[in-house]
Design an enzyme around this catalytic site. Structure first.
Site, PDB file in Angstrom:
ATOM      1  N   ARG A   1       0.810  -1.226   0.000  1.00 18.88           N
ATOM      2  CA  ARG A   1       0.000   0.000   0.000  1.00 18.88           C
ATOM      3  C   ARG A   1       0.837   1.267   0.000  1.00 18.88           C
ATOM      4  O   ARG A   1       0.384   2.326  -0.408  1.00 18.88           O
ATOM      5  CB  ARG A   1      -0.900   0.023   1.228  1.00 18.88           C
ATOM      6  CG  ARG A   1      -1.885  -1.136   1.331  1.00 18.88           C
ATOM      7  CD  ARG A   1      -2.538  -1.114   2.704  1.00 18.88           C
ATOM      8  NE  ARG A   1      -1.541  -1.241   3.758  1.00 18.88           N
ATOM      9  CZ  ARG A   1      -1.742  -0.866   5.024  1.00 18.88           C
ATOM     10  NH1 ARG A   1      -2.881  -0.340   5.390  1.00 18.88           N
ATOM     11  NH2 ARG A   1      -0.780  -1.039   5.916  1.00 18.88           N
TER      12      ARG A   1
ATOM     13  N   ALA B   1       6.727  26.429  11.312  1.00 19.00           N
ATOM     14  CA  ALA B   1       7.067  25.367  10.359  1.00 19.00           C
ATOM     15  C   ALA B   1       7.135  25.976   8.956  1.00 19.00           C
ATOM     16  O   ALA B   1       6.243  26.735   8.561  1.00 19.00           O
ATOM     17  CB  ALA B   1       6.036  24.251  10.404  1.00 19.00           C
ATOM     18  N   ASN B   2       8.203  25.669   8.226  1.00 22.01           N
ATOM     19  CA  ASN B   2       8.418  26.230   6.898  1.00 22.01           C
ATOM     20  C   ASN B   2       8.543  25.121   5.856  1.00 22.01           C
ATOM     21  O   ASN B   2       8.898  23.985   6.190  1.00 22.01           O
ATOM     22  CB  ASN B   2       9.712  27.059   6.868  1.00 22.01           C
ATOM     23  CG  ASN B   2       9.715  28.193   7.863  1.00 22.01           C
ATOM     24  OD1 ASN B   2       8.678  28.750   8.179  1.00 22.01           O
ATOM     25  ND2 ASN B   2      10.886  28.535   8.360  1.00 22.01           N
TER      26      ASN B   2
ATOM     27  N   HIS C   1      22.656  30.340   6.419  1.00 23.57           N
ATOM     28  CA  HIS C   1      21.820  31.195   7.249  1.00 23.57           C
ATOM     29  C   HIS C   1      22.003  30.878   8.722  1.00 23.57           C
ATOM     30  O   HIS C   1      22.240  29.724   9.098  1.00 23.57           O
ATOM     31  CB  HIS C   1      20.350  31.025   6.853  1.00 23.57           C
ATOM     32  CG  HIS C   1      20.077  31.367   5.422  1.00 23.57           C
ATOM     33  ND1 HIS C   1      19.069  30.781   4.690  1.00 23.57           N
ATOM     34  CD2 HIS C   1      20.700  32.228   4.573  1.00 23.57           C
ATOM     35  CE1 HIS C   1      19.067  31.274   3.457  1.00 23.57           C
ATOM     36  NE2 HIS C   1      20.056  32.148   3.365  1.00 23.57           N
TER      37      HIS C   1
ATOM     38  N   LYS D   1      16.693  24.227  14.320  1.00 22.08           N
ATOM     39  CA  LYS D   1      15.935  23.745  13.167  1.00 22.08           C
ATOM     40  C   LYS D   1      15.977  22.227  13.104  1.00 22.08           C
ATOM     41  O   LYS D   1      17.006  21.609  13.392  1.00 22.08           O
ATOM     42  CB  LYS D   1      16.523  24.305  11.864  1.00 22.08           C
ATOM     43  CG  LYS D   1      16.441  25.809  11.732  1.00 22.08           C
ATOM     44  CD  LYS D   1      17.120  26.281  10.452  1.00 22.08           C
ATOM     45  CE  LYS D   1      17.064  27.794  10.319  1.00 22.08           C
ATOM     46  NZ  LYS D   1      17.804  28.265   9.107  1.00 22.08           N
TER      47      LYS D   1
ATOM     48  N   TYR E   1      10.879  22.402   7.468  1.00 17.02           N
ATOM     49  CA  TYR E   1      11.636  22.869   8.620  1.00 17.02           C
ATOM     50  C   TYR E   1      10.701  23.030   9.811  1.00 17.02           C
ATOM     51  O   TYR E   1       9.652  23.669   9.700  1.00 17.02           O
ATOM     52  CB  TYR E   1      12.240  24.258   8.392  1.00 17.02           C
ATOM     53  CG  TYR E   1      13.047  24.489   7.150  1.00 17.02           C
ATOM     54  CD1 TYR E   1      14.413  24.715   7.226  1.00 17.02           C
ATOM     55  CD2 TYR E   1      12.441  24.556   5.892  1.00 17.02           C
ATOM     56  CE1 TYR E   1      15.168  24.986   6.090  1.00 17.02           C
ATOM     57  CE2 TYR E   1      13.186  24.822   4.758  1.00 17.02           C
ATOM     58  CZ  TYR E   1      14.545  25.039   4.863  1.00 17.02           C
ATOM     59  OH  TYR E   1      15.280  25.314   3.732  1.00 17.02           O
TER      60      TYR E   1
ATOM     61  N   ARG F   1      19.842  37.869  -1.962  1.00 23.43           N
ATOM     62  CA  ARG F   1      20.321  38.041  -0.596  1.00 23.43           C
ATOM     63  C   ARG F   1      21.583  37.243  -0.334  1.00 23.43           C
ATOM     64  O   ARG F   1      22.559  37.762   0.218  1.00 23.43           O
ATOM     65  CB  ARG F   1      19.227  37.617   0.386  1.00 23.43           C
ATOM     66  CG  ARG F   1      19.674  37.617   1.845  1.00 23.43           C
ATOM     67  CD  ARG F   1      18.757  36.773   2.708  1.00 23.43           C
ATOM     68  NE  ARG F   1      19.217  36.707   4.092  1.00 23.43           N
ATOM     69  CZ  ARG F   1      18.803  35.818   4.979  1.00 23.43           C
ATOM     70  NH1 ARG F   1      17.917  34.895   4.614  1.00 23.43           N
ATOM     71  NH2 ARG F   1      19.272  35.817   6.211  1.00 23.43           N
ATOM     72  N   ASP F   2      21.587  35.973  -0.737  1.00 18.73           N
ATOM     73  CA  ASP F   2      22.746  35.131  -0.468  1.00 18.73           C
ATOM     74  C   ASP F   2      23.953  35.567  -1.296  1.00 18.73           C
ATOM     75  O   ASP F   2      25.097  35.492  -0.832  1.00 18.73           O
ATOM     76  CB  ASP F   2      22.419  33.668  -0.745  1.00 18.73           C
ATOM     77  CG  ASP F   2      21.443  33.085   0.268  1.00 18.73           C
ATOM     78  OD1 ASP F   2      21.284  33.688   1.350  1.00 18.73           O
ATOM     79  OD2 ASP F   2      20.837  32.039  -0.017  1.00 18.73           O
TER      80      ASP F   2
END
Length: 207
Positions: free
Chosen positions: A23, A48-49, A62, A72, A132, A167-168
């Site tokens: 299943r 939660a992301n 980060h 995290k 996350y 940004r990074d």
């Protein structure tokens, strides 16, 4: 569920047990009690992301100010990534070192990062989807980045043409972040985590 510490203090790899039949399958991808037994305190779940990335995307590195920092618990629910745990804590015996873990929808491993550690990943597949669980909510004024391609870190990203966010791409090098006082302090991080272990940490309100 197997939980093992990484070579970097505060990082953990979690391998769940999967139960399958014709299943499909079932697995416990997060157990607060078993994680708490390993790291010394429960993960305070505040947010939660979910992120979805194309093949070759690199996100990170980060990190957040400590206190309160942001612990995290990360797993890949679709596709595959190489996840990077990076020690950005000044004074740490493993400062500027990193460890990589493959997260995918086959073994369904997860990574736990304590407050003060840097995090990043490279997507190995299209639509690589990460979930996350975070100990604090998003606070842009207290969250920072170090350039993921910084030669000092020598991170072996598994792509010849990494795709970075604006940004990074504009993030400072490790040396620049250290010079400007952005990086977390190892002893401060240890003291904060110890306060969580003992249950004496103050209620973590956003400033």
């Amino acid at each position: 569920m197997k939980i093992r510490p990484l070579s970097i203090d505060g990082g953990w790899e979690i391998t769940p047990q999967q139960h399958g039949d014709p299943r499909g399958l079932f697995t416990e991808w997060y157990r607060f009690d078993r994680l708490a037994a390993a790291v010394g305190h429960p993960l305070r779940l505040a947010q939660a992301n979910l992120s979805v990335s194309a093949r070759g995307v690199v996100r990170g590195i980060h990190f957040a100010d400590v206190p309160p920092g942001q612990a995290k618990y990360v797993t890949c629910v679709r596709g595959a990534v190489i996840d990077m745990v990076v020690d950005l804590r000044t004074g740490s015996p493993t400062f500027a070192q990193w460890e990589s873990i493959r997260l995918d929808d086959v073994d369904r491993r997860a990574v736990y990062l304590a407050e003060g550690l840097g995090h990043g990943f490279c997507a190995l597949t299209d639509d690589a989807t990460l979930s996350y669980l975070c100990s604090t909510t998003y606070n842009p004024g207290a969250e920072h980045a170090v350039h993921p391609l910084d030669p000092q870190l020598e991170i072996d990203w598994p792509t010849e043409a990494p795709l970075l966010s604006t940004r990074d791409a504009a993030a400072p090098s490790l040396a620049q972040a250290a010079e400007s006082g952005l990086l977390p302090d190892y002893e401060t991080c240890r003291s904060f985590v110890a306060s969580l272990d003992s249950g004496t940490a103050p209620f973590l309100e956003r400033r």
